[in-house]
Structures are given as structure tokens and as C-alpha cells.
Scaffold this motif. Structure first.
Motif, PDB file in Angstrom:
ATOM      1  N   LYS A 448       0.813  -1.211   0.000  1.00 26.94           N
ATOM      2  CA  LYS A 448       0.000   0.000   0.000  1.00 26.94           C
ATOM      3  C   LYS A 448       0.852   1.269   0.000  1.00 26.94           C
ATOM      4  CE  LYS A 448      -3.694   2.285   2.553  1.00 26.94           C
ATOM      5  NZ  LYS A 448      -4.831   2.057   3.446  1.00 26.94           N
ATOM      6  N   CYS A 449       1.838   1.319   0.895  1.00 28.54           N
ATOM      7  CA  CYS A 449       2.595   2.569   0.987  1.00 28.54           C
ATOM      8  C   CYS A 449       3.970   2.416   0.325  1.00 28.54           C
ATOM      9  CB  CYS A 449       2.687   3.050   2.428  1.00 28.54           C
ATOM     10  SG  CYS A 449       3.756   2.107   3.487  1.00 28.54           S
ATOM     11  N   VAL A 450       4.440   3.537  -0.214  1.00 29.13           N
ATOM     12  CA  VAL A 450       5.653   3.505  -1.044  1.00 29.13           C
ATOM     13  C   VAL A 450       6.913   3.056  -0.287  1.00 29.13           C
ATOM     14  CG1 VAL A 450       7.123   4.879  -2.566  1.00 29.13           C
ATOM     15  CG2 VAL A 450       4.652   5.267  -2.520  1.00 29.13           C
ATOM     16  N   MET A 485      14.818   5.865   6.845  1.00 25.26           N
ATOM     17  CA  MET A 485      13.738   6.463   6.064  1.00 25.26           C
ATOM     18  C   MET A 485      12.509   5.540   6.059  1.00 25.26           C
ATOM     19  SD  MET A 485      12.301   6.264   2.852  1.00 25.26           S
ATOM     20  CE  MET A 485      11.256   7.333   1.904  1.00 25.26           C
TER      21      MET A 485
ATOM     22  N   VAL B  44      -6.136   7.991   1.616  1.00 28.50           N
ATOM     23  CA  VAL B  44      -5.605   6.690   2.030  1.00 28.50           C
ATOM     24  C   VAL B  44      -4.228   6.786   2.681  1.00 28.50           C
ATOM     25  CG1 VAL B  44      -6.909   5.219   0.480  1.00 28.50           C
ATOM     26  CG2 VAL B  44      -4.822   6.311  -0.335  1.00 28.50           C
ATOM     27  N   ALA B  45      -3.596   7.936   2.560  1.00 28.24           N
ATOM     28  CA  ALA B  45      -2.288   8.174   3.195  1.00 28.24           C
ATOM     29  C   ALA B  45      -1.263   7.120   2.800  1.00 28.24           C
ATOM     30  CB  ALA B  45      -2.423   8.237   4.711  1.00 28.24           C
ATOM     31  N   ALA B  46      -1.195   6.811   1.527  1.00 26.11           N
ATOM     32  CA  ALA B  46      -0.336   5.721   1.082  1.00 26.11           C
ATOM     33  C   ALA B  46       0.992   6.183   0.498  1.00 26.11           C
ATOM     34  CB  ALA B  46      -1.073   4.867   0.044  1.00 26.11           C
ATOM     35  N   CYS B  47       1.015   7.368  -0.120  1.00 24.82           N
ATOM     36  CA  CYS B  47       2.248   7.745  -0.818  1.00 24.82           C
ATOM     37  C   CYS B  47       3.287   8.326   0.130  1.00 24.82           C
ATOM     38  CB  CYS B  47       1.955   8.717  -1.951  1.00 24.82           C
ATOM     39  SG  CYS B  47       1.621  10.400  -1.404  1.00 24.82           S
ATOM     40  N   ARG B  48       2.870   8.898   1.233  1.00 25.14           N
ATOM     41  CA  ARG B  48       3.722   9.451   2.293  1.00 25.14           C
ATOM     42  C   ARG B  48       4.444  10.728   1.881  1.00 25.14           C
ATOM     43  NH1 ARG B  48       1.030   7.048   5.875  1.00 25.14           N
ATOM     44  NH2 ARG B  48       2.593   7.086   7.515  1.00 25.14           N
ATOM     45  N   LEU B  51       4.024  13.851   4.410  1.00 26.38           N
ATOM     46  CA  LEU B  51       4.427  13.756   5.816  1.00 26.38           C
ATOM     47  C   LEU B  51       4.972  15.095   6.295  1.00 26.38           C
ATOM     48  CD1 LEU B  51       6.250  10.287   5.976  1.00 26.38           C
ATOM     49  CD2 LEU B  51       4.023  10.872   6.943  1.00 26.38           C
ATOM     50  N   LEU B  88      11.430   9.206  -1.537  1.00 26.17           N
ATOM     51  CA  LEU B  88      10.155   8.607  -1.972  1.00 26.17           C
ATOM     52  C   LEU B  88      10.021   8.668  -3.489  1.00 26.17           C
ATOM     53  CD1 LEU B  88       7.673  10.000   0.716  1.00 26.17           C
ATOM     54  CD2 LEU B  88       8.170   7.586   0.286  1.00 26.17           C
ATOM     55  N   LEU B  91      12.264   6.231  -5.022  1.00 27.35           N
ATOM     56  CA  LEU B  91      11.708   4.875  -4.901  1.00 27.35           C
ATOM     57  C   LEU B  91      10.662   4.635  -5.990  1.00 27.35           C
ATOM     58  CD1 LEU B  91      11.389   4.491  -1.011  1.00 27.35           C
ATOM     59  CD2 LEU B  91      12.849   3.135  -2.532  1.00 27.35           C
ATOM     60  N   LEU B  92       9.852   5.652  -6.261  1.00 27.32           N
ATOM     61  CA  LEU B  92       8.822   5.489  -7.291  1.00 27.32           C
ATOM     62  C   LEU B  92       9.430   5.375  -8.681  1.00 27.32           C
ATOM     63  CD1 LEU B  92       6.038   7.921  -6.021  1.00 27.32           C
ATOM     64  CD2 LEU B  92       5.926   5.425  -6.199  1.00 27.32           C
ATOM     65  N   VAL B 149       1.997   4.372 -10.428  1.00 24.24           N
ATOM     66  CA  VAL B 149       2.646   4.553  -9.127  1.00 24.24           C
ATOM     67  C   VAL B 149       1.779   4.000  -7.989  1.00 24.24           C
ATOM     68  CG1 VAL B 149       4.069   6.510  -9.801  1.00 24.24           C
ATOM     69  CG2 VAL B 149       1.732   6.919  -8.977  1.00 24.24           C
ATOM     70  N   LEU B 150       0.726   3.281  -8.347  1.00 25.55           N
ATOM     71  CA  LEU B 150      -0.141   2.619  -7.378  1.00 25.55           C
ATOM     72  C   LEU B 150      -0.746   3.577  -6.361  1.00 25.55           C
ATOM     73  CD1 LEU B 150       2.044  -0.569  -6.949  1.00 25.55           C
ATOM     74  CD2 LEU B 150      -0.245  -0.506  -7.923  1.00 25.55           C
TER      75      LEU B 150
END
Ligand SMILES: Cc1cc2nc3c(=O)[nH]c(=O)nc-3n(C[C@H](O)[C@H](O)[C@H](O)COP(=O)(O)O)c2cc1C
Ligand code: SF4
Ligand code: SF4
Ligand code: FES
Lengths: 523, 238
Positions: A448-450, A485, B44-48, B51, B88, B91-92, B149-150
Motif C-alpha cells: 500500500k505505501c511507497v 527512512m 488513504v495516506a499511502a504515498c507518504r 508527511l 520517496l 523509490l517510485l 505509481v499505485l
């Protein structure tokens, strides 16, 4: 009183043929017409799993219990013959299974335990509610229902200092109070029996050995917080535990310990089983609740906490198997005798004796691993003890005098976790261990989260690169940076915990890492 | 309506209690990068990406779902957060195959914009070059998994706004993929109404109109907000 031969039928002994052994022995006694002299019964885990299959003989009330291990289950027919003969000749007290080994019950492995949660485990037939009742099951529930003072029960749990045994160690009484205070009349109690940590099998032991204690604990909790429905979420990999729970729930219904108007009170409580589909993340409470609802098991951010919005949006109390199993003992003993309570551990890895133990909270790791577990094999020394599974860390050998309690382990960079304890000797490369857990998290990330979905892959690849001797300058720094991280940014405990085995081994065993970085690039 | 006053970086903000930190920040014109969040859809707070740091707490909090609290002091652009955001995005980028030069969304892509915003001139992490398919079974639209990127915006808009629930997430972890129906070719899913909302909200070039070539896809999430507003107020003629 007739003699009793207890055959361990828990998963570990079962995998070594205990089920056939038990069947052959009891058939032989039955066909010889000696059932009035000897009862052969199956029981839950007898403790030292490494010595399985295990048998315990209670020849008479006066005779000391004899425990035998390494029983050659393949020779069941011969054993049955000698057992029948001993029963016929009244020499059961002297009977000794040929090929098996007597295990000294005065060994610290047994003597240093304090069995509250596991009190009846290995003693009673887990399929028999009569035996459970005779051993005291549901008596505390009955008392609680008679007194009918939920607030007092919650206060007692609060004052006992009992903390959740599922991993996070959240104060149980506080959680109960929050659910009790949540508005609404329809509330739920959930028992988390997903036990997914590699090397952890405490909850399985409790469920296989004494399911009624868990049901009683759940009912006590339900009464305290005002719930009338409960779920047990158990992983599909535990077929025996599932079967025993089914039997136990049906029997408890039959005897009025579940269902409507329990023990003549106005308290109703029903329990349903939900079987997981093998995802580790479904042990995380919000994912577990999604899964109970029939949805894809993915964590969601908290707040709202389950106490406010849990399964089907209803206020939900969720506790671990062992947490619930503590309640009957806690209520029976009272605060003073209960003291700091106990913790059940599954002791595995490079120790001489492994199995399931329950020790007083605060016992030192050395006592558990060296005195009880017998330490490393001859010629080997212990290097580290891993606790807390994929979210935990490694305690180095020079810190073995640390008492096992929540704070001390946290100070060392690991966690109490749910009770998996894996001992590693000096043949172990700690980077291998770190990689094992990272690969596990990579595989089990819900996606779900990256940071967790993509970060665990990068971390796992980095560790693989290190181990493959392909490390480049700066890789160690990058590993450490990315660990922090992922830990700081992931949505749920899986991602937040995933880097901990790496960070912990980097802290205590940095040399293992440096050895993998080429000399000219290491600093 | 009770108000909450808080501090976001150097700005004092007063906003209705129950608002999110992201709403407060937007009110104060403080830009917090977001990716999975889209106004009009559930968060949904998924990508972060969003923050933020809050004084007195060690935990980083996603602005898109964190409620404001009286006296809160929010920091949105500390060096720590900037490094996190860059990582992040790295990572994507390394997780998929994002070849901007040949992408339908080049120049109009939220991922690309974020990369610029966080100063990602190159990735410090190695590219993974996964093997991912493209679904061209739908008569009007296409789905290129390489660019996904889901964020699950498509899943949510189809479920929550269109009510068709064509999309879902299949598999788990690194194997996660957006799936149509029960992992069928998109064109075979009868529930699809051909409305194109998913294409409209997709932040990248993953979902696109079949006729689009390089740089031709212009997503328009603002239309979603206009639609939601019209539905809410029952006013269809602006
Ligand atoms: C990835 C992950 C896996 C978990 N697995 C379990 C589990 O298998 N069993 C369990 O009781 N708790 C597990 N937990 C902890 C639960 O989320 C929750 O804290 C616990 O069930 C609460 O019960 P307790 O307060 O009695 O410990 C897990 C947490 C995470 C983040
Ligand atoms: S941390 Fe991992 S398991 Fe948890 S929500 Fe994120 S991707 Fe899923
Ligand atoms: S297809 Fe587009 S909208 Fe859907 S998850 Fe992928 S990037 Fe997000
Ligand atoms: S925008 Fe808040 S987590 Fe994605």
C-alpha cells in the motif's frame, strides 16, 4: 485413580508421528481391555519440543510423573505391546518406552518456569471441556458474571500492569477502558491468533493445548467492555488449532459457557472463527479487521483506533491470544500473587533444548537461553539472541544478563515482541539474519505505501549485494540511511519495523558488515 | 463552528476544527506535496509525500489525514522531510519504468512535477527495470503498468464516484498491480461505463486516451472537484 499416559499431540510432536503413536497405544490398551487401568490421552505441548515425540506417564497419584522424549514413533507396535504388558502386570510406574529417553523434570527447563497461561497445557485433553472444567476453566468467568462489576475488572487489569502480548505491548487495561467508554451498545472482541513471526509458536501452543482458557479470557473481556460478539482470527497454517477451537467453541456452547444468558446471567457472548489466508500483514490489527470483513487485508492509518471504529465500524477490542489467556490466572490469583506475570516464549535455534516455556517477567536472557535451554552445542558459543521477529532485533551475547521485560529490551534496540526467541551461535553471520528478515518483509509487504513496498526491495537488494561481495563504497551508508527512512515513513508496523533487524545488527555486529565491504572502500 | 488555530511553518492559521493539516496548509498557501491524495476522493495516506513534522512528536504525520489541533506547530519543509520526499520519488522512479521522453503525460505529469519540486536530478538508488505489461484491450483507453505509481486514485474514483468498481489492487508488495474486474483485460469488464474518470485523475501517463501520443495527455482532476461540488449542491449549470 487409574494411570494416565499423556501423549503430546501438538504440531511439533505430531510432525514426528505422535498422532499415530497415540492412536496405536490407545487402541492396544482398548483391545486388551485395560482401559480401566490406563488412559492414553492426547494433550497439548509438553514443553521441550526438540526432544519430541514426548510422552508423560502419571502411573499413580503417589508416583512422580515421568517424562519421556525421542520416542521412536515408528516402533509404535512394540511400544504398545510393552505398555499393555505393564498395564496388565500393574508395573506402569516402572514402564519405560524402549528407545525413548527419560527427561529429568527437575531440570531448570521445567523448574524455572512459572506456568499461568500454560497451566493446563499438556495436562488436560484439549478436546474435552469436562477436563478443562475440572481443572478450573470458566470459574473466573462465572465469578465475574456473579459480581457483575465490569469497571472493577477493568481496574484490576489496569492495576496488574498487563501489557498486550501481540508485539506492541500496549497496556491492556487502558485498551479495555477505551472500548468500554466508546459509545454504542454493539461492540466486538477480536482475538488475534494470526501469529506470523518466523520462529514464533506460543499462541499455537496455547490454542492447541488449552483453547478454553482463551475463550474464557475473551468472554471476561467481552463482559468488561460490553461486547456480545467475538471473532478469533487464526491463520490457516494452524489446522490443529482451528480444529480444537471448533471443538472447544461447540462444547462451550453446549455447556452454556458461550451463547445466551451465560451461567444464568444476562450476559450473551458468541464467538466466530475466521481463518486467515496466509498474509503476515493480516496480523496487524487494522488489516486483520479488514480481512474479517471479507476485504483485502491492508492496514489503514490510525486514528481512528479499533476502540472507536473497528470491525464493521463498531468499537472493537483486539487482543492477542496470550493476552486473553492471562486473564483467568490474573483474576484467580489476584494482583499480589499474579505479580509481574509471565511471558511465554518459543525458544528455538542453536540451543540444546528448544520448545515452549513460560517464565516470570524479568527473567534474564541468560537464564532462559543457557540455564533452561542448555546453551549452544558443544564447541560452539552463543553469538546473539533474536527477539521480536521481523520487527525486532538481536541481543549480543555480552548483554545476555538483560532481563526480559518491555523496557530493557527496547533499550537494547529490540522489542519483546510476541515471544519468538531465536538463539544464534558463532557460526551465524548476522548480515544473513538481517537479510532473512528483510526478504521476509519484502515478500509480506502489502504494497500500500511507497516506503515499505519499494523500500524493502531496495534494502533487500542492497543486503544481497553486500552478501554477494559486490559492495561499493557508500553502500553501508546508503543502507543505514534508507533503513531510517523506511522506519520513519511507513504506514504500518510492518514497514516501520522492517529495518529494525538491520539497524540492530548494524549496532551490535557492525564488524559482520564491515567484513563484507572491500578493504579499500571500508572506512 | 469552532475554530482551531495552529502554526504552519511561519504562518498562523485559523481553520474549522476537524479540518486536516493539508487543508490548513492550503488555506495558508503553504505547499505540501501530495500524490495519492485528491480532493473529492477518500484519503488513504499511502504515498507518504505529505508527511510533516509536528513539534513535540517524534512521529511524522501525513498531512492529508491528520486533523488539526489547537496550538499545533507544523513544519512542512525541514531538511529531514526534504530528503524523505526526494527518496520517496526515487523509490517510485526506480520501481517502475518512467521514460518521460516518450510518455503521453510528459510535461503534464504529477510525478514528473514532484521530481522537479523535490530536486531529484538523478536517483541515488538503482533502477529496477521491472517487466510490466500494457493493457490496450479497452476501445477508448489504455493502461500502461510501467508508469503506474499505485496511488489508487483510479480505484477510488471508479468505486466512490462512478460507482462501477472496475479497478482494484491485485497481488501484494512489489507485485502489486492495478487490476480490472477480476484480473481481466479492461475491455472485457462489462462494469466499465467508459466514463474516463480514472484517466482524468491518474497523476501519470499510466491511464491514457488511446489516441494520445507523446505529451498529449492532460489530466484534469479539477473536473472531479467540479462534479463533486455539483452533486453536493445539486447545481448542474455553472
Ligand atoms: C505486521 C504486523 C503483524 C502483526 N502480527 C500479529 C500477530 O500475529 N499476532 C498478534 O497478536 N499481534 C500481531 N500484531 C500486533 C497487532 O497489530 C496488535 O497490536 C495486537 O493484536 C494487539 O493485541 P495485544 O494488545 O494483546 O498485544 C502485528 C502487528 C504488525 C504491525
Ligand atoms: S508499511 Fe508495508 S505492510 Fe504496512 S501499509 Fe505500508 S506497504 Fe502495507
Ligand atoms: S493507474 Fe494511475 S491512477 Fe491508477 S494507481 Fe496507477 S498511477 Fe494511480
Ligand atoms: S498525499 Fe498524504 S500520503 Fe499521499
Amino acid at each position: 485413580m487409574k494411570a494416565c499416559l499423556r501423549v503430546c499431540s501438538a504440531a511439533s510432536c505430531r510432525s514426528r508421528g505422535a498422532a499415530t503413536l497415540q492412536h496405536t497405544l490407545s487402541e492396544a490398551i482398548a483391545s486388551a481391555g485395560l482401559e480401566h487401568r490406563l488412559r492414553v490421552k492426547e494433550v497439548g505441548c509438553l514443553g521441550p519440543c526438540s526432544d519430541g515425540p514426548l510422552l508423560a506417564m502419571d502411573a499413580s497419584p503417589e508416583a512422580q510423573t515421568q517424562l519421556y522424549g525421542s520416542i521412536p514413533a515408528a516402533d509404535a507396535a512394540q511400544l504398545a505391546a510393552s505398555l499393555t504388558q505393564a498395564a496388565a502386570r500393574h508395573t506402569l510406574a516402572q514402564w519405560c518406552p524402549a528407545g525413548g529417553q527419560r527427561i529429568d523434570l527437575n531440570h531448570p527447563f521445567f523448574q524455572l518456569q512459572r506456568r499461568l497461561v500454560l497451566e493446563h497445557c499438556g495436562q488436560i485433553d484439549p478436546n474435552s471441556i469436562e477436563e478443562a472444567l475440572a481443572a478450573g476453566a470458566y470459574r473466573q468467568l462465572e465469578r465475574v458474571l456473579q459480581t457483575n462489576n465490569p469497571a472493577a475488572v477493568i481496574e484490576q487489569v489496569q492495576r496488574s500492569g498487563l501489557r498486550g502480548r501481540g508485539g506492541a505491548g500496549y497496556p491492556t487495561g487502558l485498551k479495555w477502558a477505551a472500548v468500554a467508554q466508546s459509545p454504542g451498545t454493539d461492540k466486538l472482541v477480536v482475538c488475534n491468533a494470526d501469529e506470523g513471526d518466523p520462529g514464533a509458536f506460543m499462541d499455537r501452543t496455547v490454542l492447541e493445548g488449552d483453547p478454553h482458557t482463551v475463550l474464557e479470557g475473551m468472554a471476561i473481556a467481552a463482559h468488561a467492555v460490553g461486547a456480545s460478539r467475538g471473532f478469533i482470527y487464526v491463520r490457516a497454517e494452524y489446522p490443529l488449532a482451528i480444529a480444537r477451537l471448533h471443538t472447544a467453541i461447540a462444547a462451550a456452547h453446549g455447556q452454556g459457557w458461550l451463547g445466551m444468558a451465560i451461567a444464568g446471567s444476562r450476559f450473551n457472548f458468541d464467538v466466530e472463527l475466521r481463518v486467515g489466508a496466509g498474509a503476515y500483514v493480516c496480523g496487524e490489527e487494522t488489516a486483520l479487521m479488514q480481512s474479517i470483513e471479507g476485504k483485502r487485508g491492508m492496514p489503514r492509518p490510525r486514528p481512528p483506533y479499533p476502540a472507536e471504529q473497528g470491525v464493521f465500524g463498531l468499537p472493537t477490542l483486539i487482543n492477542n491470544v496470550e493476552t486473553f489467556a492471562n486473564l483467568p490466572a490474573l483474576l484467580r490469583l489476584g494482583l499480589e500473587s499474579y505479580g509481574r506475570g509471565t511471558k511465554v516464549f518459543s525458544l528455538t535455534g542453536h540451543v540444546r533444548r528448544s520448545g515452549v516455556i513460560e517464565v516470570p517477567m524479568g527473567t534474564s536472557l541468560r537464564r532462559i537461553v543457557e540455564t533452561m535451554g542448555g546453551g549452544a552445542a558443544a564447541g560452539r558459543t552463543i553469538k546473539a539472541v533474536q527477539t521480536g521477529g521481523p520487527s525486532g532485533g538481536c541481543v549480543p551475547a555480552n548483554q545476555l544478563d538483560t532481563p526480559v521485560d518491555y523496557e530493557s529490551l527496547k533499550a537494547l534496540g529490540t522489542i519483546m515482541g510476541s515471544g519468538g526467541m531465536v538463539v544464534m551461535d558463532d557460526t551465524t553471520n548476522m548480515v544473513d539474519i538481517a537479510r532473512f528478515f528483510m526478504a521476509f518483509c519484502r515478500e509480506e509487504s502489502c504494497g500500500k505505501c511507497v516506503p515499505c513496498r519499494a523500500g524493502t526491495v531496495q534494502l533487500d537488494n542492497l543486503l544481497e549485494k553486500l552478501l554477494g561481495g559486490r559492495a561499493a563504497p557508500g553502500d553501508l551508508e546508503q543502507l543505514e540511511r534508507l533503513c531510517h527512512m523506511v522506519k520513519d515513513t511507513s504506514l504500518c508496523g510492518l514497514g516501520q519495523g522492517a529495518p529494525k533487524p538491520v539497524l540492530s545488527t548494524l549496532r551490535h555486529f557492525r564488524d559482520d558488515y564491515l567484513a563484507l565491504v572491500p578493504a579499500e572502500t571500508s572506512r | 463552528m469552532s475554530l482551531c488555530s495552529l502554526r504552519i511553518d511561519d504562518h498562523e492559521v485559523a481553520i474549522a476544527a476537524g479540518s486536516t493539516v493539508l487543508q490548513a496548509a492550503r488555506e495558508a498557501s503553504v505547499a505540501i506535496p501530495t500524490l495519492c491524495f485528491l480532493e473529492g476522493l477518500s484519503a488513504v495516506a499511502a504515498c507518504r509525500m505529505c508527511l510533516v513534522e509536528v513539534s513535540g512528536s517524534d512521529t511524522l504525520l501525513p498531512a492529508c489525514i491528520t486533523r488539526v489541533q489547537e496550538g499545533m506547530q507544523v513544519h512542512t519543509a525541514t531538511p529531514r522531510l526534504q530528503d524523505i520526499r526526494r527518496t520517496l520519488i526515487e523509490l517510485l522512479f526506480t520501481e517502475g519504468n518512467h521514460v518521460c521522453a516518450i510518455c503521453v503525460a510528459n510535461g503534464h505529469c504529477e510525478l514528473q512535477n514532484l521530481a522537479v519540486e523535490v530536486g531529484m536530478d538523478h536517483s541515488r538508488l538503482p533502477y529496477r527495470f521491472p517487466d510490466r505489461p500494457v493493457d490496450l484491450s479497452h476501445p477508448l483507453f489504455g493502461l500502461d503498468h510501467n508508469r503506474c505509481v499505485l496511488c489508487t486514485r483510479c480505484v477510488r474514483v471508479c468505486d466512490e464516484v462512478e460507482g462501477a468498481h472496475v479497478w482494484d489492487v491485485g497481488w501484494r508488495g512489489e507485485h502489486c498491480r492495478i487490476i480490472a474486474g477480476l484480473e481481466e483485460p479492461w475491455g472485457a469488464v462489462e462494469a466499465c461505463t467508459h466514463c474516463g474518470k480514472c484517466v482524468e485523475v491518474c497523476p501519470t501517463g499510466a491511464l491514457f486516451h488511446r489516441g494520445d501520443t507523446t505529451e498529449e495527455k492532460h489530466s484534469d482532476p479539477a473536473r472531479l472537484q467540479a462534479l463533486m461540488q455539483a452533486r453536493q449542491q445539486q447545481r448542474w449549470n455553472p
